[in-house]
Design a protein around this motif. Sequence first.
Motif, short mmCIF file in Angstrom:
data_model
loop_
_atom_site.label_atom_id
_atom_site.label_comp_id
_atom_site.label_asym_id
_atom_site.label_seq_id
_atom_site.Cartn_x
_atom_site.Cartn_y
_atom_site.Cartn_z
N VAL A 379 -12.34 -18.36 -0.42
CA VAL A 379 -10.99 -17.55 -0.47
C VAL A 379 -11.05 -16.03 -0.32
N ARG A 380 -11.90 -15.75 -0.92
CA ARG A 380 -12.04 -14.29 -0.90
C ARG A 380 -12.31 -13.72 0.68
N LYS A 381 -13.36 -14.54 1.19
CA LYS A 381 -13.40 -14.23 2.76
C LYS A 381 -12.15 -14.38 3.63
N GLY A 382 -11.47 -15.17 3.38
CA GLY A 382 -10.15 -15.35 4.10
C GLY A 382 -9.22 -14.59 3.61
N PHE A 383 -9.06 -14.02 2.51
CA PHE A 383 -8.07 -12.71 2.27
C PHE A 383 -8.53 -11.67 2.92
N ALA A 384 -10.00 -11.27 2.77
CA ALA A 384 -10.41 -10.21 3.45
C ALA A 384 -10.24 -10.03 4.94
N SER A 385 -9.89 -11.30 5.68
CA SER A 385 -9.85 -11.43 7.00
C SER A 385 -8.25 -11.11 7.08
N VAL A 386 -7.21 -11.54 6.22
CA VAL A 386 -5.88 -11.20 6.31
C VAL A 386 -5.86 -9.74 6.25
N ALA A 387 -6.47 -9.22 5.08
CA ALA A 387 -6.26 -7.59 4.99
C ALA A 387 -6.52 -6.86 6.29
N GLY A 388 -7.71 -7.25 6.89
CA GLY A 388 -7.95 -6.61 7.93
C GLY A 388 -7.09 -6.47 9.19
N LEU A 389 -6.48 -7.61 9.38
CA LEU A 389 -5.51 -7.89 10.46
C LEU A 389 -4.15 -6.99 10.25
N VAL A 390 -3.72 -7.17 8.89
CA VAL A 390 -2.57 -6.60 8.62
C VAL A 390 -2.63 -4.99 8.66
N GLU A 391 -3.82 -4.57 7.99
CA GLU A 391 -3.78 -2.88 8.08
C GLU A 391 -3.92 -2.40 9.53
N HIS A 392 -4.69 -3.46 10.39
CA HIS A 392 -4.88 -2.93 11.67
C HIS A 392 -3.56 -2.77 12.40
N ALA A 393 -2.76 -3.98 11.99
CA ALA A 393 -1.36 -4.15 12.89
C ALA A 393 -0.61 -2.75 12.39
N LEU A 394 -0.48 -2.40 11.21
CA LEU A 394 0.25 -1.27 10.54
C LEU A 394 -0.26 -0.08 11.28
N ASP A 395 -1.29 -0.04 11.59
CA ASP A 395 -1.95 1.28 12.15
C ASP A 395 -1.20 1.40 13.75
N HIS A 400 4.72 -4.19 21.57
CA HIS A 400 4.12 -5.50 21.98
C HIS A 400 2.90 -5.61 21.10
N GLU A 401 2.13 -4.47 21.16
CA GLU A 401 0.73 -4.83 20.67
C GLU A 401 0.89 -5.02 19.21
N ARG A 402 1.73 -4.11 18.41
CA ARG A 402 1.88 -4.56 16.90
C ARG A 402 2.37 -5.97 16.89
N ASP A 403 3.39 -6.27 17.68
CA ASP A 403 4.06 -7.75 17.42
C ASP A 403 2.85 -8.67 17.35
N LEU A 404 1.79 -8.54 18.43
CA LEU A 404 0.58 -9.58 18.51
C LEU A 404 -0.26 -9.50 17.33
N GLY A 405 -0.50 -8.48 16.82
CA GLY A 405 -1.36 -8.07 15.70
C GLY A 405 -0.73 -8.55 14.43
N LEU A 406 0.73 -8.71 14.46
CA LEU A 406 1.35 -9.26 13.10
C LEU A 406 1.31 -10.83 13.19
N HIS A 407 1.53 -10.95 14.46
CA HIS A 407 1.35 -12.73 14.70
C HIS A 407 0.14 -13.08 14.33
N GLU A 408 -1.06 -12.49 14.64
CA GLU A 408 -2.44 -12.87 14.40
C GLU A 408 -2.48 -12.87 12.84
#
Length: 506
Positions: A379-395, A400-408
């Motif tokens: 479960v912690r591993k799954g949360f860490a994966s979400v964290a990485g993607l959310v923070e990457h998208a916000l950067d 279009h690229e942010r849209d794709l990042g938020l979708h992932e």
Amino acid sequence: MADAKREIERKYESDESGLPDLTGVGGVAAVLDKGVVELDATYHDTADEHLAAASITLRRRTGGSDAGWHLKFPVAPGVREEIHAPLSDSLPEELAALVRSRVRDAELIPVVRLRSARDLRHLVDATGRLLAEASVDAVTAERLTEGGGTAQWTEIEVELAEDVDPVVLDKVEKRLRRAGVRPSKAPSKLARALADTAPAGKKARRGPKKPAKPAKPVTAGDHILAYVRDQRDAIVELDPAVRRDVEDSVHKMRVATRRMRSTFRSFGKVLDRTVTDPIGVELKWLAAELGVDRDREVLTERLTAALDAVPGELVSGPVHERLRLWAGASHGGARGRVIGVLDSRRYLTLLDTLDALVAGPPLLEAAAGTPEKVIAKAVRKGFASVAGLVEHALDLDPGHERDLGLHEARKKAKRARYAAEAATPALGDPAAALTKDMKSLQTLLGDHQDSVMARQTLRELAAVAHAAGESAFTYGLLYGREEQGAAAVEAELPGVWKGMRSGASV
């Protein structure tokens, strides 16, 4: 064509005491004697009684006002969904299809014949409206399979009339109990017949044969397998509802496939992925087939609501009509396609594969570990994966690229949610809190993705309208509002995510 209705009834053991006077009970102004009706029903099931195990009954009955084929699915204690088809010599295909997920390739054969002499009463109110039917049934049961016997009994049955408050049944039952009448130990006539006519040496308790209940989960493997089993059961149980186009049934079946597939991926240290990955491919196929129509339905609801919110003077051209045509363009074909999928060999093989997986799970060494260690780590591993993607998208810059990042990030949030959901029975409140957070995040990001898809559709509709010489003004207006909505989500996300990240405690 089959008809469906909700059946609410209660059964009682009479011990020859018969039916007491029910006048004045629960608004009953009169009890009308409707005479004795002779009923003759043959119940069908597989040789190993798959339908009875699921509390499903399938019968062909003559006599009475509703002669024909009846298929009944359990809804709640004393409540069943009854589907009726006209009388015919052979089982109607539309009913056979509704039990296919249960019986697969097994042959449906006559298993029990019940003949009942029904002494029928109508319970009516002061206006003559039917409140309920009460009857005393003298039943003769005959097992039609090898080695079976016969049985006889008398029972009282009270069935609520359509659109009547069930409190009537409570008041009638109170009166029956005072007269010494007891609720039946068997949930149905068929259940009692199967028990009382079983071959010598195989007498069963009254009630359908149920699969052995799994032991209380202890290890990590126990907990994950219990969650997988629940999703398998959901797929099988939702099959008839999807075939009947019951509201939200397609969505619920898709969710069950996604939950199972996500579980395979999240807990690859528990269940061997060399076995589960091919099953995941089939689950992805099924979800995609089910979603052919569902995704368009969701988008249609969004666009329709948005259009309804536009003042009439700002609706330029036949926008409602174009949206209606777009929404209905594929519904009929998609419905037929879904039914074809559920009848396909590929789907039935998938159900067999899921049964085999649950019966003989490919557990790895970590499955024997404690949930606090094995499941929490996943479960912690799954949360860490979400964290990485959310923070990457916000950067990323909006676009279009942010849209794709938020979708992932949304897809990973969904997987993390299901992992936490599966972990909740083992890990308790921290996992439940994470499930809630991931659901909220998934909803927020889902709204953003829906806006992306809505804008794409509005561009397409605007192009069609323009080509037809119509104004594209309203499509542009809706597009702008969707764009503003997506920007609002992106502005809200950093604060929401900060609170979720600081509160995560699994």
